[in-house]
Design an enzyme around this catalytic site. Sequence first.
Site, mmCIF file in Angstrom:
data_model
loop_
_atom_site.group_PDB
_atom_site.id
_atom_site.type_symbol
_atom_site.label_atom_id
_atom_site.label_comp_id
_atom_site.label_asym_id
_atom_site.label_seq_id
_atom_site.Cartn_x
_atom_site.Cartn_y
_atom_site.Cartn_z
ATOM 1 N N CYS A 379 0.805 -1.218 0.000
ATOM 2 C CA CYS A 379 0.000 0.000 0.000
ATOM 3 C C CYS A 379 0.840 1.270 0.000
ATOM 4 C CB CYS A 379 -0.934 -0.004 1.213
ATOM 5 S SG CYS A 379 -2.235 -1.254 1.094
ATOM 6 N N LYS A 382 0.650 3.581 -3.174
ATOM 7 C CA LYS A 382 -0.537 4.352 -3.543
ATOM 8 C C LYS A 382 -0.160 5.698 -4.158
ATOM 9 C CE LYS A 382 -4.352 2.880 -0.548
ATOM 10 N NZ LYS A 382 -5.307 3.348 0.468
ATOM 11 N N ASP A 411 -15.825 6.747 0.064
ATOM 12 C CA ASP A 411 -15.520 6.094 1.339
ATOM 13 C C ASP A 411 -14.573 4.937 1.052
ATOM 14 O OD1 ASP A 411 -15.909 4.992 4.121
ATOM 15 O OD2 ASP A 411 -17.434 6.568 4.124
ATOM 16 N N HIS A 503 -8.568 -12.224 -13.590
ATOM 17 C CA HIS A 503 -7.974 -11.877 -14.880
ATOM 18 C C HIS A 503 -6.469 -11.735 -14.706
ATOM 19 C CE1 HIS A 503 -7.780 -10.263 -18.921
ATOM 20 N NE2 HIS A 503 -7.089 -9.219 -18.478
#
Length: 727
Positions: A379, A382, A411, A503
């Site tokens: 993360c 980001k 949110d 995928h």
Amino acid sequence: MHVLRMLARTALEGVEVTLVSPRRTAVYTGMIPGWLAGLYADDDPAIDVAALAARAGAAFLPDRVRAIDPARRVVELGLRGALPYDVLSLDVGARPAGTEDVRGFAHVVPIKPIEEAAERIGRLVDRAREAGRMSAVVVGGGAGGAEIAFALRTRLAAGARSTVTLLERDAEVLAGAAPRARRLLAQLAGRYGIALRSGVGPVAPCERGVRLGDGAVVEADLVVWATGAEGQPFLAASGLACDARGFLLVDDELRCIGQRDVFAAGDCSVLRSAPWVPRAGVHAVRQGPVLTHNLVATATGRGRLRPYRPQKRFLTLLSTGDRRALLSRGRWASHGRRWWWLKDWIDRRFVARHAPPRSERLRPPPSGAAAAMEPCGGCAAKLEADVLAGVLCDVTPGAHEAVAIGLAAPDDAAVLRYDGGRDVVTTIDAFPPFLSDPRTVGEIAAVNAASDVFAMGGEPSAALALVALPEADARGAAAELRQILEGASAAFARMGAALAGGHTVQAPARLVGFWVHGMLARDGALTKGGARPGDALVLTKPLGTAVILAAARAGECPARWVDAALDAMREDNGAAARVLRTAGVRCCTDVSGFGLAGHLVEVLRASGVGAALRLAALPALPGALELLEAGWRSSAHAATRALLAGARVADEARAPALAARVELLCDPQTSGGLLAAVPPAALPDVLAGLQRAGVLAAVVGEVTDEREVLRVAAGGEQAVAAPRHRL
């Protein structure tokens, strides 16, 4: 270890190196008797092989080998399935003969694997010492068995209620050693109160201890099985050339007989031209440079292979557990303190040569600046919060009657509302891998993606994968994809969800992500906009994943800190979310790539409130604060740090001792915990419920009525800690 140390100095272009080992740390066998005797601390014999791999640019897979298929060039791992190779190097050690016969006897401990044996022996001895008595038996009168017997004698201390017996089936202990060394060992055993019994014939375990060849039973609370060595079973089953005891037969270049691409060294192999070479650490160490050269030459196709020439005479040092050692070389033998100091110097020098990261002497980043960090995965990759917010403001959200929560009021996840049924919460999350271990990345990526569903008050039910892999050979890509999906599938199953499809695509860089679909609780969604002045800010899970991963990627983070961070990231937020819902909490978000500061700012903006944080209450992962103090940062730290630019920092929070905790606020989290605004009336129930659920939680501050103002103070600590994993 030598191969990895050399690769850290000279990288091989076009060669991918993978290390497979059951643990992030390995123990140096030569120091284990000293550790058992209490002469070394727990960390002294430990070598951080995962850190060595990171420094060498090698992938590290914590796993065990289950089988080898040299025809297909595949190693089958216990958890991660098939691992293809072009060149294979085996140094998997040996095991005591008769290991299969002692399984099921709780008091019998095979001496290999040494890491597991040391832990089990230590637990049994400490338990017996508390009871005030113990009878220990060591089966096997070789050098290893003798050292263990002397170490146990020291550990148990002299006393009539504790006995140590060393058993040898043949006529004499230390077979192959000079007569003087054997006689001296026998004298020392008598002097130290060790009962030495040789010529006892075959020994078998029984419920009360062990049964000797003549049928007599020697009672024992602990039996250490240190018999002669045999090869690991999967070696002979692989079809590779082995001798009668299951050891790999290798030529002078350390290649397995009949194989040009499989090498073996150490205790798992035997030189066909010199079968007399004993299983001694000195030979394994001396094989290191030859093995390194030959692996590089084979992998690159450059250079001739070198032969290994074993020495016939070498120094042997056996610890007697009291800071003395028995030295033997050729026909000469001696015992005394000077030989212990020599052995201790050699052993410590060997461990120090591999420079394991130690918490007491952390090395800072090479440049001392986060700008020099490699781009982080997870993360921490980001897009910056301000950039993302600006883009979303310019995007016109589409309208549909089913969208209850979407881009109009962003949110953690979207909420879809359909006639005649419960609301659906849906989200997607993807990031570049943060580790070289695909299974662990897939597992944590799944937990991280589902976290948005939990934060909204939902329960995940299904997921679709999105995986991008760079162009590679079909075998390598298939193995990597399989590991990612197996790790993710296991994680979703634990959370009550199913991996339903997905995928895959070839791309310049790796990406692992999941769309997660869940059902929302009937009492509605938890949102970022429900915080009210007076609410307590409750944080679950400790902080610090990004700085730990950044240091680990450079090989500068102790293994136990990495393991604690991975355990925390594997823990899903389901239990915590259910406690919050049951208590009637309405405001919640998960803490991820924007750090605690960034996600708290989002709550303040959505709720139109302020907050006061107490730095002393912030829970930190082991090692996070120490690494921050040493200068380590993730590559995204500066961007999250900018979110604190407008915060009001109290004078007492500016103290140097709290500087690392200020930085902890900005550490991007991968698979972090939940941040909830809990009304005062509900706080006791929430804290009690989290404790019953085994969730680590802390009250880190309060919501205030100063609109979008974040105050940071030193504060005090109020926390309830009951982690499922020992952090």
